[in-house]
Design an enzyme around this catalytic site. Structure first.
Site, mmCIF file in Angstrom:
data_model
loop_
_atom_site.group_PDB
_atom_site.id
_atom_site.type_symbol
_atom_site.label_atom_id
_atom_site.label_comp_id
_atom_site.label_asym_id
_atom_site.label_seq_id
_atom_site.Cartn_x
_atom_site.Cartn_y
_atom_site.Cartn_z
ATOM 1 N N SER A 217 32.417 38.087 44.464
ATOM 2 C CA SER A 217 31.040 37.983 44.940
ATOM 3 C C SER A 217 30.094 38.680 43.964
ATOM 4 O O SER A 217 30.304 39.821 43.571
ATOM 5 C CB SER A 217 30.909 38.645 46.318
ATOM 6 O OG SER A 217 31.552 37.853 47.279
ATOM 7 N N GLU B 128 33.143 47.762 57.194
ATOM 8 C CA GLU B 128 33.637 49.001 57.803
ATOM 9 C C GLU B 128 32.623 49.550 58.818
ATOM 10 O O GLU B 128 31.428 49.299 58.733
ATOM 11 C CB GLU B 128 33.839 50.092 56.733
ATOM 12 C CG GLU B 128 34.875 49.771 55.716
ATOM 13 C CD GLU B 128 34.465 48.664 54.764
ATOM 14 O OE1 GLU B 128 33.266 48.620 54.387
ATOM 15 O OE2 GLU B 128 35.312 47.827 54.423
ATOM 16 N N SER C 133 39.345 42.932 48.634
ATOM 17 C CA SER C 133 40.148 42.163 47.679
ATOM 18 C C SER C 133 40.800 43.091 46.660
ATOM 19 O O SER C 133 40.949 44.285 46.889
ATOM 20 C CB SER C 133 39.264 41.135 46.958
ATOM 21 O OG SER C 133 38.347 41.784 46.106
#
Ligand code: 8IG
Length: 278
Positions: free
Chosen positions: A44, A199, A218
């Site tokens: 990303s 989170e 990831s």
């Protein structure tokens, strides 16, 4: 002859390295047998940076290659490209997306691109991602070298009694090279959570206490598989947002894409220069 075993636990009936060999064979054929010695995974925020490495010589739909699927994340590209590395005569394999652990396709799918790169003859892999930052001085759009990781997925890509050493997962040589190219780069420890939810602020505090600087979904499983296959790994995170609780505003994926657009030129120049000298 023994009784045919009708109780086929199919997960074990397939050898993931054989699928990687099949994928590499397709890529080799589509690229005219070109040598690829480095692969890149664009996470990303990194989508546009591949273009700065060099001219795209071949674009291959992921769905044409054994074991690969279409992109599951907005802003990711479901193709892989064979890119000329400047005028070195060498080529890089650039993955426009990755399979995330949170997709539920299993760890084998997550690391298939890494194993395919190794099967193709790559010696190194540049693994990038967009992530949350735990240090206030890292504004959105700051690239950070991954110095080490903490894998909180409770999974491994390695099956069986194969005790791979992870002392220097993220190559000190390649980190030094990246710093020569961009001396302002900081380093940090990447904490892989399962996701796909971000989170809680308490989890972010925990990540900090256990030694983390970056939080994401990831990279660490891929880096482990890369080390198993003998690839040298460079990991680079793009801090696209302050992790939950570090800033006052809630997280959203649009902010991630925006930080990537803004950081594209610094990140692109960094990748191009590193890959040219890797
Ligand atoms: I982009 O803040 C991106 N990916 N786990 N936390 C986690 N993953 C992320 C984050 C984040 N930002």
């Amino acid at each position: 002859m023994t009784t045919p075993n009708t109780f086929d636990l199919s997960h074990h009936a397939t050898d993931p390295f054989a699928v990687a060999d099949a994928a590499a064979a397709v890529i080799r054929e589509r690229t005219g047998g070109a040598d690829h010695d480095v692969a890149l995974v664009l996470g990303s925020g990194w989508g546009q940076t591949g273009d700065l490495i060099g001219e795209t010589l071949e674009t291959i739909e992921n769905t044409d290659v054994p074991g690969f699927g279409a992109a599951a994340v907005a802003g990711h590209s479901g193709v892989m490209r064979s890119v000329a590395i400047g005028d070195t005569g060498r080529q890089a394999l650039v993955y426009g997306t990755r399979t995330h652990f949170y997709e539920g396709k299993g760890v084998r799918a997550v690391v298939h691109g890494v194993r395919t790169a190794a099967a193709l003859g790559c010696r190194s892999i540049v693994i990038t991602n967009g992530c949350g930052g735990l240090r206030e001085e890292w504004a959105p759009g700051t690239p950070v070298l991954i110095s080490d990781h903490i894998n909180l997925t409770a999974h491994s890509p390695i099956e069986g009694a194969n005790f791979v050493d992870l002392t220097d997962v993220y190559s000190p040589r390649l980190r030094a090279l990246a710093k020569e190219v961009d001396p302002g780069l900081d380093e940090g420890v990447y904490v892989q959570f399962r996701g796909p939810h971000y989170e809680t602020p308490a989890e972010v505090r925990m990540a900090k206490i256990i030694g983390g600087d970056l939080v994401g979904m990831s990279t660490s499983l891929e880096a482990i598989a890369a080390r198993q296959s003998g690839l040298e790994v460079l990991g680079i995170s793009l801090v696209t947002n302050p992790a939950a609780g570090i800033s006052k505003t809630p997280l959203n994926h649009e902010e991630v894409l925006e930080a990537g657009r803004e950081a594209a030129s610094r990140c692109g120049r960094l990748l191009a220069a590193v890959v040219g000298r890797i």
